[in-house]
Design an enzyme around this catalytic site. Structure first.
Site, mmCIF file in Angstrom:
data_model
loop_
_atom_site.group_PDB
_atom_site.id
_atom_site.type_symbol
_atom_site.label_atom_id
_atom_site.label_comp_id
_atom_site.label_asym_id
_atom_site.label_seq_id
_atom_site.Cartn_x
_atom_site.Cartn_y
_atom_site.Cartn_z
ATOM 1 N N ARG A 1 0.864 -1.183 0.000
ATOM 2 C CA ARG A 1 0.000 0.000 0.000
ATOM 3 C C ARG A 1 0.898 1.229 0.000
ATOM 4 N NH1 ARG A 1 2.437 2.051 3.855
ATOM 5 N NH2 ARG A 1 0.922 3.719 3.791
ATOM 6 N N GLY A 2 0.274 2.420 -0.123
ATOM 7 C CA GLY A 2 1.053 3.646 -0.234
ATOM 8 C C GLY A 2 1.216 3.983 -1.711
ATOM 9 N N ALA A 3 0.971 5.248 -2.056
ATOM 10 C CA ALA A 3 0.860 5.617 -3.468
ATOM 11 C C ALA A 3 2.079 5.229 -4.323
ATOM 12 C CB ALA A 3 0.552 7.114 -3.576
ATOM 13 N N ARG B 1 -7.389 -0.220 -6.450
ATOM 14 C CA ARG B 1 -7.503 0.902 -5.505
ATOM 15 C C ARG B 1 -7.634 2.178 -6.338
ATOM 16 N NH1 ARG B 1 -4.176 1.129 -0.206
ATOM 17 N NH2 ARG B 1 -6.107 2.157 0.401
ATOM 18 N N GLN C 1 -1.836 2.545 10.083
ATOM 19 C CA GLN C 1 -0.536 2.578 9.386
ATOM 20 C C GLN C 1 0.517 3.331 10.211
ATOM 21 O OE1 GLN C 1 -3.469 3.297 8.016
ATOM 22 N NE2 GLN C 1 -3.583 2.755 5.850
ATOM 23 N N ASP D 1 -1.932 10.838 -1.991
ATOM 24 C CA ASP D 1 -2.338 9.805 -2.954
ATOM 25 C C ASP D 1 -2.631 10.391 -4.321
ATOM 26 O OD1 ASP D 1 -2.952 8.502 -0.205
ATOM 27 O OD2 ASP D 1 -2.835 6.910 -1.700
ATOM 28 N N ASN E 1 -5.404 12.553 0.538
ATOM 29 C CA ASN E 1 -4.508 11.698 1.327
ATOM 30 C C ASN E 1 -5.324 10.960 2.375
ATOM 31 O OD1 ASN E 1 -1.800 10.760 1.918
ATOM 32 N ND2 ASN E 1 -1.899 11.964 3.797
HETATM 33 O O1 MRU Z 1 -4.451 3.337 2.341
HETATM 34 P P1 MRU Z 1 -2.970 3.529 2.223
HETATM 35 O O2 MRU Z 1 -2.202 2.979 3.366
HETATM 36 O O3 MRU Z 1 -2.456 3.050 0.878
HETATM 37 O O4 MRU Z 1 -2.806 5.105 2.237
HETATM 38 C C1 MRU Z 1 -1.526 5.659 2.161
HETATM 39 C C2 MRU Z 1 -1.502 7.130 2.292
HETATM 40 O O5 MRU Z 1 -2.530 7.773 2.444
HETATM 41 C C3 MRU Z 1 -0.170 7.783 2.152
HETATM 42 O O6 MRU Z 1 -0.116 8.956 2.913
HETATM 43 C C4 MRU Z 1 0.061 8.157 0.674
HETATM 44 O O7 MRU Z 1 -0.173 7.044 -0.148
HETATM 45 C C5 MRU Z 1 1.417 8.683 0.443
HETATM 46 S S1 MRU Z 1 2.629 7.426 0.631
HETATM 47 C C6 MRU Z 1 4.146 8.067 0.261
#
Ligand code: MRU
Length: 317
Positions: free
Chosen positions: A50-52, A84, A178, A219, A229
């Site tokens: 996960r994470g963009a 996603r 997270q 995101d 985000n």
């Molecule tokens: O649902 P997630 O854990 O994928 O969400 C992640 C976030 O909101 C992060 O802040 C975003 O993706 C930036 S990661 C460098």
């Protein structure tokens, strides 16, 4: 390469994708291998990865997987992009690899460039962190949210490496935690002093003058500068604005989406109810309780002090 005991989040391994299973952290640093696009889609949906920026690499490697297996690449790309909907990096990684002559080489390049970009983001952003600053962050925008190094955590990490002695307020980040599970794990490995707080403490900390700045990831950043985000980010920005705390967003250019005119046009993922009705597998809400579990929210551009990208710091106000 493993740095500070933090391996790459996602790697191409010849004919398969290997990734850290983030669902098992912090208890166990475990890996899963995806040999098919379906397995990778399942890993993305379940938030094993996960994470963009990490999703960008996952999308790229998904297309690479489809191409080495001889799958229908268009169908694979459509399945991947649907996993996603909010992080635009996923579509970006898929598109980049799809239009490449050698999808595998391109996917590997996407992963390598991620780490280089994040180091550049960190280098630029470190200048925003005063000596001894108490920095608040939300969710996990660290190495685990990328291939390596991190964006928001990359900024904090670069400041730490430059000897600026930052310390971090880590918001736990309900409902998936997270912050508690991943950011605290990373910061411990990096040796950056930090304290975990319940999300609801942010207002009191800012009122007490205990937060010098906030750094988060994103995101998707719309054409007008609105930032989408992790849910809770908007509330922090409102509080920061009220208390005069600088609010920084660190993200690679691949998170900026010229096709989304503003935050309201960005699809917000609705996730399963059990993320909210349970904590660590234990049910906390009465059976049958209705849930709204939007995973992201929109922070209007006017609440953002500056954007930090691989190109530098762009002050918004
Ligand atoms: O649902 P997630 O854990 O994928 O969400 C992640 C976030 O909101 C992060 O802040 C975003 O993706 C930036 S990661 C460098």
């Amino acid at each position: 390469m493993t740095e500070h005991g933090i391996p790459p989040t996602i790697e191409w391994c010849g004919d398969r994708v290997r990734l850290i299973d983030q669902r098992r952290l912090p208890a166990t640093l475990d890996f899963i291998e995806c040999r098919t696009v379906d397995q990778l889609c399942e890993a993305i949906t379940a938030m094993a990865v996960r994470g963009a920026p990490a999703l960008g690499a996952a999308g790229a490697m998904g297309v690479a997987l489809a191409s080495v297996r001889g799958d229908d690449v268009d169908a694979a790309a459509a399945r991947l992009v649907a996993t996603r909907p909010t992080a635009v990096n996923l579509a970006w990684g898929i598109q980049r690899t799809r239009s490449a002559e050698d999808p595998v080489a391109e996917a590997v390049r996407v992963a390598e460039e991620d780490v280089e970009r994040n180091r550049a983001i960190g280098g630029h952003g470190a200048s925003l962190i005063d000596d001894g600053a108490r920095v608040m962050t939300h969710c996990n925008a660290g190495s685990l949210a990328c291939v390596g190094y991190g964006t928001a955590i990359g900024v904090i990490r670069a400041a730490h490496e430059a000897g600026r002695r930052p310390s971090v307020w880590v918001n736990e980040t309900r409902p998936v935690l997270q912050g508690a599970r991943l950011t605290a794990w990373e910061l411990a490995r990096l040796g950056v002093p930090h304290r975990l707080v319940a999300d609801v403490m942010a207002a009191g900390l800012m009122a007490g003058g205990e937060v010098d700045c906030i750094v988060v990831g994103a995101d998707r950043i719309a054409a007008n500068g609105d930032v989408v985000n992790k849910v809770g980010t908007y509330g922090l920005a409102v509080l920061a604005n009220h208390h005069g705390v600088p609010f920084y967003v660190a993200a690679p250019k691949s998170t900026f989406d010229p096709n989304s005119p503003d935050g309201a046009s960005v699809p917000i993922e609705q996730r399963a109810a059990d993320e909210v009705t349970t904590v660590a597998g234990t049910r906390i809400a009465p059976d049958g309780t209705e849930v709204d579990n939007r995973a992201f929210d929109v922070t209007p551009a006017e609440l953002i002090t500056a954007y930090v990208t691989e190109d530098g710091v762009e002050r918004a106000r």
